[in-house]
Enzyme design. Structure first.
Site, PDB file in Angstrom:
ATOM      1  N   ARG A 115       0.842  -1.202   0.000  1.00 43.53           N
ATOM      2  CA  ARG A 115       0.000   0.000   0.000  1.00 43.53           C
ATOM      3  C   ARG A 115       0.877   1.252   0.000  1.00 43.53           C
ATOM      4  NH1 ARG A 115      -4.489   0.194   4.512  1.00 43.53           N
ATOM      5  NH2 ARG A 115      -2.726   0.779   5.834  1.00 43.53           N
ATOM      6  N   GLU A 144     -16.197   6.592   4.182  1.00 46.41           N
ATOM      7  CA  GLU A 144     -15.313   6.277   5.313  1.00 46.41           C
ATOM      8  C   GLU A 144     -15.944   6.738   6.631  1.00 46.41           C
ATOM      9  OE1 GLU A 144     -11.809   5.305   5.549  1.00 46.41           O
ATOM     10  OE2 GLU A 144     -11.072   5.572   3.507  1.00 46.41           O
ATOM     11  N   LYS A 157      -2.589   6.479   1.367  1.00 40.74           N
ATOM     12  CA  LYS A 157      -2.405   6.909   2.757  1.00 40.74           C
ATOM     13  C   LYS A 157      -1.390   8.052   2.818  1.00 40.74           C
ATOM     14  CE  LYS A 157      -2.664   4.471   7.147  1.00 40.74           C
ATOM     15  NZ  LYS A 157      -4.108   4.462   7.380  1.00 40.74           N
TER      16      LYS A 157
HETATM   17  C1  LIG Z   1      -5.208   3.694   7.575  1.00 41.21           C
HETATM   18  C2  LIG Z   1      -6.610   4.017   7.224  1.00 41.21           C
HETATM   19  C3  LIG Z   1      -7.662   3.081   7.363  1.00 41.21           C
HETATM   20  C4  LIG Z   1      -7.464   1.730   7.998  1.00 41.21           C
HETATM   21  O1  LIG Z   1      -6.596   0.899   7.303  1.00 41.21           O
HETATM   22  P1  LIG Z   1      -5.999  -0.403   8.008  1.00 41.21           P
HETATM   23  O2  LIG Z   1      -5.073  -0.956   6.988  1.00 41.21           O
HETATM   24  O3  LIG Z   1      -7.118  -1.307   8.285  1.00 41.21           O
HETATM   25  O4  LIG Z   1      -5.328   0.057   9.252  1.00 41.21           O
HETATM   26  C5  LIG Z   1      -8.926   3.444   6.940  1.00 41.21           C
HETATM   27  N1  LIG Z   1      -9.181   4.668   6.430  1.00 41.21           N
HETATM   28  C6  LIG Z   1      -8.204   5.602   6.299  1.00 41.21           C
HETATM   29  C7  LIG Z   1      -8.542   6.930   5.730  1.00 41.21           C
HETATM   30  C8  LIG Z   1      -6.893   5.303   6.679  1.00 41.21           C
HETATM   31  O5  LIG Z   1      -5.944   6.222   6.550  1.00 41.21           O
END
Ligand SMILES: *Cc1c(COP(=O)(O)O)cnc(C)c1O
Length: 342
Positions: A83, A222, A186
């Site tokens: 990722r 989200e 991210k």
């Molecule tokens: C990091 C994140 C998540 C959760 O991702 P995981 O891999 O399950 O920890 C969900 N939404 C956003 C916006 C994120 O930055």
């Protein structure tokens, strides 16, 4: 374990603490250096770094777990590595190799072994890998140099004394991402942009806000910085699909668990806010909390309550227990999910 640390494991929260060593690797002239563990928790970078001005940075979050047998394990770190590579591609940053990312996780956990909380406390060692564009550069263009860094902090269990549902409110006047923007990766900019919507939700007494799709504002995307799922009255596990949702590793793990461990039908599809009464339970998922049960969702002047505002629903609980069990080594994991730190 050689070193002992004086930490009250059962009262840890999610906050910073300087641990012994962190991993740093620098990119210059087209390649990454060998990387090393360092004691210093301060970075010295140019005032003209792109990370400081133009948001050229990305990060990850994952955890190390201590098992009943006193082994330490990582949960799907290769998925975080991949990722981060997608985040790097999106921001024209150099990719850090997947094997080196996983190796850096292991090195940092090993070097800070004394900070991995004991089994049974629910606490874990949180790993924070990140990459920043650095070097002298004033114009809007990719940085000439990069730093990949990975540090760790012990963090407490998200739920002390049982899972408690919380209420969320639909964000009416802020989106976290644009339709063809950076919502699916991210990067720090998404978080800076979400601070005000989060504050508005908290000021109104909610845990956080829920973002609708930025194009039509009719579909759930989200839940704060976590993904959404709902359980329908006929026991289907449904989670939204959209390019502007950050693909949560927890969410994809739950999709697998719902199907393979709980024999549920699973669907990734549109979740219209006007159809949330199709769900008898709902939750938010991500690394930090694993699952946060959603008590209710405030939309305009109506609070829609799912299972209960005070108690976690049975299917949400089962999903949580299974994933938590896998992460701590008490439930057999699917092939390739667990990486032991030796
Ligand atoms: C990091 C994140 C998540 C959760 O991702 P995981 O891999 O399950 O920890 C969900 N939404 C956003 C916006 C994120 O930055």
């Amino acid at each position: 374990m050689t070193k002992e640390v004086n930490i009250d494991w059962s009262n840890l929260s999610f906050s910073y603490m300087k641990t012994d060593l962190r991993y740093i690797s620098k990119w210059k002239d087209g390649k990454w250096d060998d990387g090393q563990l360092v004691e210093d928790n301060k970075l010295s970078i140019s005032e003209a770094s792109t990370a400081l001005h133009y948001g050229q940075q990305c990060f990850e979050g994952l955890k190390a777990y201590r098992t009943k047998e006193n082994k330490i394990q990582l949960f799907r770190p290769d998925e975080n590595a991949k990722r981060m590579q997608r985040s790097c591609d999106t921001l024209l940053m150099p990719k850090f190799p997947v094997e080196r990312f996983v190796d850096a996780c292991k090195q940092v956990v090993k070097a800070n072994e004394a900070y991995v909380p004991p089994y049974g406390t629910g606490a874990t060692l949180y790993l924070r890998p990140f990459m920043i564009g650095v070097g002298d550069n004033v114009g809007v263009k990719p940085a000439p140099e990069y730093i990949f860094c990975l540090f760790c902090v012990p963090v407490g269990p998200y739920f002390k004394g049982g899972m408690t549902p919380v209420n969320f409110i639909i964000s009416e006047n802020f989106d976290r991402a644009a339709p063809y923007g950076t919502g699916g990766v991210k990067v720090g900019g998404n978080y800076a942009a979400s601070l005000v919507a989060h504050k508005n939700a908290v000021d109104k007494g909610f845990a956080d806000c829920i973002y609708l799709d930025p194009k039509t504002h009719t579909k759930i995307e989200e839940v704060g910085a976590a993904n959404f799922f709902g359980i329908t009255h006929d026991n289907k596990f449904i989670t939204p699909i959209s390019d502007s949702i950050l693909p949560s590793i927890t969410k994809y793990s739950l999709l697998h668990i719902a199907k393979e461990y709980l024999n549920m039908e699973t669907i990734e599809g549109d979740v219209y806010i006007d159809e949330i009464d199709q769900f008898k339970e709902a939750g938010a998922c991500g690394t930090a909390a694993v699952i946060t049960p959603i008590g209710g969702i405030q939309h305009k002047d109506k609070l829609h309550v799912f299972y209960s505002e005070t108690e976690v629903g049975p299917i949400t609980k089962k999903l949580y227990d299974t994933l938590y069990g896998i992460q701590f080594g008490d439930v057999k994991a699917p092939e390739g999910w667990i990486f032991e730190v030796e």
